[in-house]
Scaffold this motif. Structure first.
Motif, short mmCIF file in Angstrom:
data_model
loop_
_atom_site.label_atom_id
_atom_site.label_comp_id
_atom_site.label_asym_id
_atom_site.label_seq_id
_atom_site.Cartn_x
_atom_site.Cartn_y
_atom_site.Cartn_z
N LYS A 18 0.85 -1.18 0.00
CA LYS A 18 0.00 0.00 0.00
C LYS A 18 0.89 1.24 0.00
O LYS A 18 1.73 1.42 0.87
CB LYS A 18 -0.89 0.01 1.25
N TRP A 19 0.71 2.10 -1.01
CA TRP A 19 1.52 3.30 -1.12
C TRP A 19 0.77 4.49 -0.54
O TRP A 19 -0.43 4.63 -0.73
CB TRP A 19 1.84 3.60 -2.59
N LEU A 20 1.49 5.38 0.16
CA LEU A 20 0.94 6.65 0.58
C LEU A 20 1.10 7.64 -0.57
O LEU A 20 2.14 7.65 -1.25
CB LEU A 20 1.66 7.18 1.82
N GLN A 21 0.08 8.46 -0.79
CA GLN A 21 0.11 9.41 -1.91
C GLN A 21 -0.45 10.75 -1.46
O GLN A 21 -1.47 10.82 -0.76
CB GLN A 21 -0.69 8.88 -3.10
N LEU A 22 0.20 11.82 -1.87
CA LEU A 22 -0.26 13.17 -1.58
C LEU A 22 -0.23 14.03 -2.84
O LEU A 22 0.68 13.91 -3.66
CB LEU A 22 0.62 13.84 -0.52
N HIS A 23 -1.23 14.89 -2.95
CA HIS A 23 -1.18 15.98 -3.93
C HIS A 23 -0.54 17.16 -3.22
O HIS A 23 -1.07 17.63 -2.21
CB HIS A 23 -2.58 16.34 -4.43
N MET A 176 -5.58 4.52 -7.35
CA MET A 176 -5.23 5.58 -6.40
C MET A 176 -6.50 6.02 -5.70
O MET A 176 -7.34 6.70 -6.28
CB MET A 176 -4.56 6.74 -7.15
N GLY A 177 -6.66 5.57 -4.46
CA GLY A 177 -7.94 5.70 -3.78
C GLY A 177 -8.07 6.95 -2.94
O GLY A 177 -7.24 7.23 -2.08
N MET A 178 -9.15 7.69 -3.18
CA MET A 178 -9.46 8.86 -2.38
C MET A 178 -10.94 8.79 -2.00
O MET A 178 -11.81 8.81 -2.86
CB MET A 178 -9.17 10.15 -3.16
N GLY A 179 -11.20 8.67 -0.71
CA GLY A 179 -12.58 8.63 -0.26
C GLY A 179 -13.28 7.31 -0.53
O GLY A 179 -14.51 7.28 -0.68
N CYS A 180 -12.51 6.23 -0.59
CA CYS A 180 -13.14 4.92 -0.81
C CYS A 180 -12.46 3.86 0.07
O CYS A 180 -12.13 2.77 -0.38
CB CYS A 180 -13.10 4.53 -2.28
N GLY A 181 -12.25 4.23 1.34
CA GLY A 181 -11.66 3.30 2.27
C GLY A 181 -10.21 3.01 1.96
O GLY A 181 -9.50 3.84 1.39
N ALA A 183 -9.15 0.30 0.14
CA ALA A 183 -9.18 -0.81 -0.80
C ALA A 183 -8.19 -0.67 -1.95
O ALA A 183 -7.85 -1.66 -2.59
CB ALA A 183 -10.60 -0.94 -1.37
N CYS A 184 -7.72 0.53 -2.22
CA CYS A 184 -6.93 0.77 -3.43
C CYS A 184 -5.43 0.59 -3.19
O CYS A 184 -4.98 0.37 -2.07
CB CYS A 184 -7.23 2.16 -3.97
N ASP A 185 -4.68 0.68 -4.27
CA ASP A 185 -3.23 0.48 -4.19
C ASP A 185 -2.52 1.64 -3.50
O ASP A 185 -1.45 1.46 -2.94
CB ASP A 185 -2.65 0.29 -5.60
N THR A 186 -3.09 2.84 -3.57
CA THR A 186 -2.54 3.97 -2.83
C THR A 186 -3.63 4.56 -1.95
O THR A 186 -4.82 4.45 -2.24
CB THR A 186 -1.99 5.09 -3.75
N GLN A 187 -3.20 5.17 -0.85
CA GLN A 187 -4.09 5.96 -0.01
C GLN A 187 -3.77 7.41 -0.28
O GLN A 187 -2.70 7.90 0.06
CB GLN A 187 -3.89 5.63 1.47
N TYR A 188 -4.72 8.11 -0.90
CA TYR A 188 -4.45 9.39 -1.54
C TYR A 188 -5.24 10.51 -0.86
O TYR A 188 -6.45 10.39 -0.66
CB TYR A 188 -4.87 9.24 -3.01
N LEU A 189 -4.56 11.58 -0.51
CA LEU A 189 -5.21 12.78 -0.01
C LEU A 189 -4.48 14.01 -0.55
O LEU A 189 -3.34 13.92 -1.00
CB LEU A 189 -5.20 12.85 1.52
N PHE A 190 -5.15 15.14 -0.49
CA PHE A 190 -4.55 16.41 -0.85
C PHE A 190 -3.85 16.99 0.38
O PHE A 190 -4.39 16.98 1.48
CB PHE A 190 -5.60 17.39 -1.36
N SER A 191 -2.65 17.53 0.16
CA SER A 191 -1.92 18.12 1.27
C SER A 191 -2.71 19.25 1.92
O SER A 191 -2.62 19.46 3.14
CB SER A 191 -0.56 18.66 0.79
N SER A 192 -3.49 19.97 1.15
CA SER A 192 -4.27 21.07 1.71
C SER A 192 -5.28 20.58 2.73
O SER A 192 -5.56 21.27 3.72
CB SER A 192 -4.99 21.84 0.59
N ASP A 193 -5.82 19.38 2.52
CA ASP A 193 -6.74 18.80 3.49
C ASP A 193 -6.01 18.29 4.72
O ASP A 193 -6.47 18.45 5.85
CB ASP A 193 -7.54 17.66 2.85
#
Length: 263
Positions: A18-23, A176-181, A183-193
């Motif tokens: 599981k990869w961590l991901q940020l915008h 790249m999962g945002m707002g869907c638990g 389940a995805c290969d990355t856990q993605y959020l925006f840095s601003s959030d």
């Protein structure tokens, strides 16, 4: 990592990591992300793209192609290559699959988007997508279309967890999962959030770990106080002092007056 993360690396780890991901919006945010081993990043293709690349030289960086920036597949290829040449590893594209197919055919890694696609939200409104079987199948068809177009990754935004899990298990694309638990290969959020940089609406899936609104307010107060003190010192003759300026001795000044007569 001792080299830059690649599409091949992400695909090879699918299902096992599981990869961590940020915008990120700034080089400072990018540097902070990689300091925390967050090595999958995205950003806008603005003036910060090159500085962000320099701040995170080994990260996998996806740059967003502005929706509507291109009007043909040929233009998409041209802009896609320009973004890659500026340092992006992939191009996020919310245009139709024919644009993605054109870029993919030239070897440009493309990130597509399904679920809640903000650039197309006039057709859905800003809400969860795929809660009914009929709507969920539309999401799956969109995934298949992106697969067939040759996309490398796919952002899955605000869909039910079970649907996101089904997509992740059934597609070779990096999800790249945002707002869907989770389940995805990355856990993605925006840095601003994550940083709490604004006082407006925060989506349900966001979680604030800092309060930059308050910090920025405090910094602004300090800016105003410093500028006011500067202005007051100038008015009252307290700035500049002798230590802030350069002087010329009498002999040099007299010589200058003599030389200036020939001007």
């Amino acid at each position: 990592m001792t080299r830059r993360l690649t599409v091949h690396d992400l695909q090879s780890a699918k299902g096992s990591r599981k990869w961590l991901q940020l915008h990120v919006d700034t080089p400072a945010e990018a540097a902070a992300a990689v300091a925390c081993d967050i090595t999958v990043l995205s950003c806008e293709p603005d003036h910060n793209l090159e500085p962000i690349r320099r701040a995170a030289p080994l990260a996998f960086l996806s740059a967003g192609m502005p929706h509507g920036a291109v009007a043909s597949p040929e233009e998409a290829v041209r802009l896609g290559f320009a973004m890659i040449n500026r340092g992006a590893d992939a191009v996020y594209c919310s245009h139709s699959p024919r644009f993605i197919e054109a870029m993919a055919a030239e070897g440009i890694p493309v990130t597509g988007h399904v679920g809640l696609v903000p650039n197309r939200a006039t057709w859905t409104n800003f809400r969860a997508i795929g809660k009914t079987a009929e709507e969920a199948i539309k999401v799956l068809r969109a995934v298949r279309d992106l697969e067939n177009a040759g996309a490398a990754c796919i952002e899955v935004e605000v869909v039910p967890v079970r649907l996101a899990d089904h997509i992740t298990r059934s597609t070779p694309l990096i999800t790249m999962g945002m707002g869907c638990g989770s389940a995805c290969d990355t856990q993605y959020l925006f840095s601003s959030d994550v940083l709490g940089t604004h006082s407006g609406h925060y989506p349900r899936h966001a979680r604030r770990y800092a309060d930059f609104v308050t910090l920025e307010s405090e910094l602004q107060e300090k800016r105003i106080a410093a500028f006011r003190a500067f202005g007051r010192d100038v008015t009252e003759g307290l700035y500049p002092e002798a230590r802030h300026q350069v002087e010329m001795d009498d002999a040099a000044y007299d010589r200058l007056l003599t030389l200036s007569q020939s001007l």
